[in-house]
Design a protein around this motif. Structure first.
Motif, PDB file in Angstrom:
ATOM      1  N   ILE A   9       0.834  -1.208   0.000  1.00 22.31           N
ATOM      2  CA  ILE A   9       0.000   0.000   0.000  1.00 22.31           C
ATOM      3  C   ILE A   9       0.867   1.256   0.000  1.00 22.31           C
ATOM      4  O   ILE A   9       0.580   2.218  -0.718  1.00 22.31           O
ATOM      5  CB  ILE A   9      -0.972  -0.011   1.205  1.00 22.31           C
ATOM      6  CG1 ILE A   9      -1.987  -1.136   1.028  1.00 22.31           C
ATOM      7  CG2 ILE A   9      -1.658   1.330   1.376  1.00 22.31           C
ATOM      8  CD1 ILE A   9      -2.829  -1.424   2.234  1.00 22.31           C
ATOM      9  N   GLU A  10       1.948   1.250   0.808  1.00 24.03           N
ATOM     10  CA  GLU A  10       2.837   2.408   0.823  1.00 24.03           C
ATOM     11  C   GLU A  10       3.535   2.598  -0.517  1.00 24.03           C
ATOM     12  O   GLU A  10       3.681   3.720  -0.993  1.00 24.03           O
ATOM     13  CB  GLU A  10       3.884   2.294   1.942  1.00 24.03           C
ATOM     14  CG  GLU A  10       3.395   2.796   3.266  1.00 24.03           C
ATOM     15  CD  GLU A  10       3.307   1.676   4.282  1.00 24.03           C
ATOM     16  OE1 GLU A  10       3.684   0.531   3.970  1.00 24.03           O
ATOM     17  OE2 GLU A  10       2.834   1.957   5.391  1.00 24.03           O
TER      18      GLU A  10
ATOM     19  N   GLN B 278       2.285   4.217 -14.037  1.00 21.51           N
ATOM     20  CA  GLN B 278       1.732   3.516 -15.205  1.00 21.51           C
ATOM     21  C   GLN B 278       2.501   2.223 -15.471  1.00 21.51           C
ATOM     22  O   GLN B 278       1.902   1.171 -15.702  1.00 21.51           O
ATOM     23  CB  GLN B 278       1.772   4.415 -16.449  1.00 21.51           C
ATOM     24  CG  GLN B 278       1.157   3.799 -17.673  1.00 21.51           C
ATOM     25  CD  GLN B 278      -0.345   3.620 -17.535  1.00 21.51           C
ATOM     26  OE1 GLN B 278      -1.033   4.525 -17.105  1.00 21.51           O
ATOM     27  NE2 GLN B 278      -0.849   2.447 -17.870  1.00 21.51           N
ATOM     28  N   ILE B 279       3.815   2.275 -15.407  1.00 23.44           N
ATOM     29  CA  ILE B 279       4.642   1.079 -15.603  1.00 23.44           C
ATOM     30  C   ILE B 279       4.343   0.063 -14.491  1.00 23.44           C
ATOM     31  O   ILE B 279       4.199  -1.129 -14.759  1.00 23.44           O
ATOM     32  CB  ILE B 279       6.143   1.440 -15.629  1.00 23.44           C
ATOM     33  CG1 ILE B 279       6.446   2.266 -16.886  1.00 23.44           C
ATOM     34  CG2 ILE B 279       7.027   0.190 -15.567  1.00 23.44           C
ATOM     35  CD1 ILE B 279       7.788   2.951 -16.877  1.00 23.44           C
ATOM     36  N   PHE B 280       4.238   0.543 -13.275  1.00 21.90           N
ATOM     37  CA  PHE B 280       3.914  -0.312 -12.128  1.00 21.90           C
ATOM     38  C   PHE B 280       2.579  -1.020 -12.365  1.00 21.90           C
ATOM     39  O   PHE B 280       2.470  -2.237 -12.191  1.00 21.90           O
ATOM     40  CB  PHE B 280       3.878   0.553 -10.861  1.00 21.90           C
ATOM     41  CG  PHE B 280       3.533  -0.182  -9.601  1.00 21.90           C
ATOM     42  CD1 PHE B 280       4.463  -0.999  -8.973  1.00 21.90           C
ATOM     43  CD2 PHE B 280       2.282  -0.033  -9.016  1.00 21.90           C
ATOM     44  CE1 PHE B 280       4.149  -1.663  -7.793  1.00 21.90           C
ATOM     45  CE2 PHE B 280       1.964  -0.688  -7.840  1.00 21.90           C
ATOM     46  CZ  PHE B 280       2.901  -1.505  -7.225  1.00 21.90           C
ATOM     47  N   ASN B 281       1.576  -0.279 -12.768  1.00 24.12           N
ATOM     48  CA  ASN B 281       0.253  -0.866 -13.003  1.00 24.12           C
ATOM     49  C   ASN B 281       0.218  -1.761 -14.229  1.00 24.12           C
ATOM     50  O   ASN B 281      -0.441  -2.809 -14.215  1.00 24.12           O
ATOM     51  CB  ASN B 281      -0.812   0.225 -13.100  1.00 24.12           C
ATOM     52  CG  ASN B 281      -1.130   0.823 -11.745  1.00 24.12           C
ATOM     53  OD1 ASN B 281      -1.145   0.123 -10.743  1.00 24.12           O
ATOM     54  ND2 ASN B 281      -1.358   2.116 -11.705  1.00 24.12           N
ATOM     55  N   ASP B 282       0.918  -1.378 -15.296  1.00 23.42           N
ATOM     56  CA  ASP B 282       0.960  -2.204 -16.507  1.00 23.42           C
ATOM     57  C   ASP B 282       1.556  -3.579 -16.228  1.00 23.42           C
ATOM     58  O   ASP B 282       1.234  -4.553 -16.896  1.00 23.42           O
ATOM     59  CB  ASP B 282       1.768  -1.510 -17.609  1.00 23.42           C
ATOM     60  CG  ASP B 282       1.046  -0.318 -18.225  1.00 23.42           C
ATOM     61  OD1 ASP B 282      -0.174  -0.150 -17.965  1.00 23.42           O
ATOM     62  OD2 ASP B 282       1.702   0.447 -18.948  1.00 23.42           O
ATOM     63  N   ASN B 283       2.435  -3.643 -15.243  1.00 25.35           N
ATOM     64  CA  ASN B 283       3.091  -4.900 -14.870  1.00 25.35           C
ATOM     65  C   ASN B 283       2.429  -5.571 -13.668  1.00 25.35           C
ATOM     66  O   ASN B 283       3.029  -6.455 -13.047  1.00 25.35           O
ATOM     67  CB  ASN B 283       4.573  -4.651 -14.586  1.00 25.35           C
ATOM     68  CG  ASN B 283       5.355  -4.384 -15.837  1.00 25.35           C
ATOM     69  OD1 ASN B 283       5.752  -5.316 -16.520  1.00 25.35           O
ATOM     70  ND2 ASN B 283       5.559  -3.119 -16.166  1.00 25.35           N
ATOM     71  N   LYS B 284       1.216  -5.118 -13.341  1.00 24.74           N
ATOM     72  CA  LYS B 284       0.456  -5.678 -12.209  1.00 24.74           C
ATOM     73  C   LYS B 284       1.277  -5.623 -10.926  1.00 24.74           C
ATOM     74  O   LYS B 284       1.443  -6.615 -10.208  1.00 24.74           O
ATOM     75  CB  LYS B 284      -0.006  -7.099 -12.514  1.00 24.74           C
ATOM     76  CG  LYS B 284      -0.919  -7.160 -13.728  1.00 24.74           C
ATOM     77  CD  LYS B 284      -1.363  -8.555 -14.025  1.00 24.74           C
ATOM     78  CE  LYS B 284      -2.261  -8.499 -15.265  1.00 24.74           C
ATOM     79  NZ  LYS B 284      -2.620  -9.797 -15.757  1.00 24.74           N
ATOM     80  N   GLY B 285       1.810  -4.432 -10.662  1.00 27.46           N
ATOM     81  CA  GLY B 285       2.686  -4.226  -9.517  1.00 27.46           C
ATOM     82  C   GLY B 285       2.052  -4.573  -8.183  1.00 27.46           C
ATOM     83  O   GLY B 285       2.714  -5.125  -7.308  1.00 27.46           O
ATOM     84  N   GLY B 286       0.771  -4.256  -8.006  1.00 26.20           N
ATOM     85  CA  GLY B 286       0.106  -4.595  -6.754  1.00 26.20           C
ATOM     86  C   GLY B 286       0.079  -6.092  -6.520  1.00 26.20           C
ATOM     87  O   GLY B 286       0.388  -6.570  -5.420  1.00 26.20           O
ATOM     88  N   GLU B 287      -0.259  -6.848  -7.565  1.00 24.26           N
ATOM     89  CA  GLU B 287      -0.269  -8.313  -7.460  1.00 24.26           C
ATOM     90  C   GLU B 287       1.140  -8.843  -7.220  1.00 24.26           C
ATOM     91  O   GLU B 287       1.339  -9.775  -6.433  1.00 24.26           O
ATOM     92  CB  GLU B 287      -0.837  -8.939  -8.737  1.00 24.26           C
ATOM     93  CG  GLU B 287      -2.310  -8.710  -8.933  1.00 24.26           C
ATOM     94  CD  GLU B 287      -2.814  -9.247 -10.256  1.00 24.26           C
ATOM     95  OE1 GLU B 287      -2.230 -10.224 -10.775  1.00 24.26           O
ATOM     96  OE2 GLU B 287      -3.782  -8.680 -10.788  1.00 24.26           O
TER      97      GLU B 287
END
Length: 127
Positions: A68-69, A82-91
């Motif tokens: 979360i941080e 955007q790069i983080f999300n495109d690579n499913k960074g949370g997962e």
């Protein structure tokens, strides 16, 4: 040597354990003489972004870092987020928390540094 070949010279499984250890105990980042790490140890931009977020959050005073941080930190930088999300960074970070073995940090640190050295050799033209 092509960029694609250089990207093969990495151990993505070791990244999971490195990130797990750093998130659980970011104080390891202050042990730069014993365990020096930098963005150069992570050849793909996605991993560089995660490492940089952990590094910066530690230097902002966090003693334990959660997905979360990291998500919140990166949300302030649109390109990186955007790069983080495109690579499913949370997962990915959930996987890091669930499967990472922070107690094996030193072993995975050595593996990551070995691949960094191999990439440097290839970039210098040494086979």
């Amino acid at each position: 040597m092509s960029r694609k070949t250089l990207l093969k010279l990495q151990d993505k499984n070791s990244f999971i354990h490195i990130f797990s250890a750093l998130m659980q105990d970011p104080f390891k980042l202050s042990q730069s003489k014993e365990f020096p790490l930098s963005t150069e140890d992570f050849p793909e931009r996605f991993y560089k972004i995660i490492y940089s977020a952990i590094y910066n959050l530690y230097h902002e005073g966090l003693e334990k870092i959660t997905p979360i941080e990291i998500d919140g930190y990166l949300s302030n930088t649109p390109t990186q987020y955007q790069i983080f999300n495109d690579n499913k960074g949370g997962e990915y970070l959930e996987l890091v928390e669930e499967t990472g073995q922070p107690e094996n940090f030193e072993y995975h640190y050595i593996r990551v540094k070995k691949f960094t050295l191999l990439r440097q050799y290839y970039e210098a033209g040494i086979d």
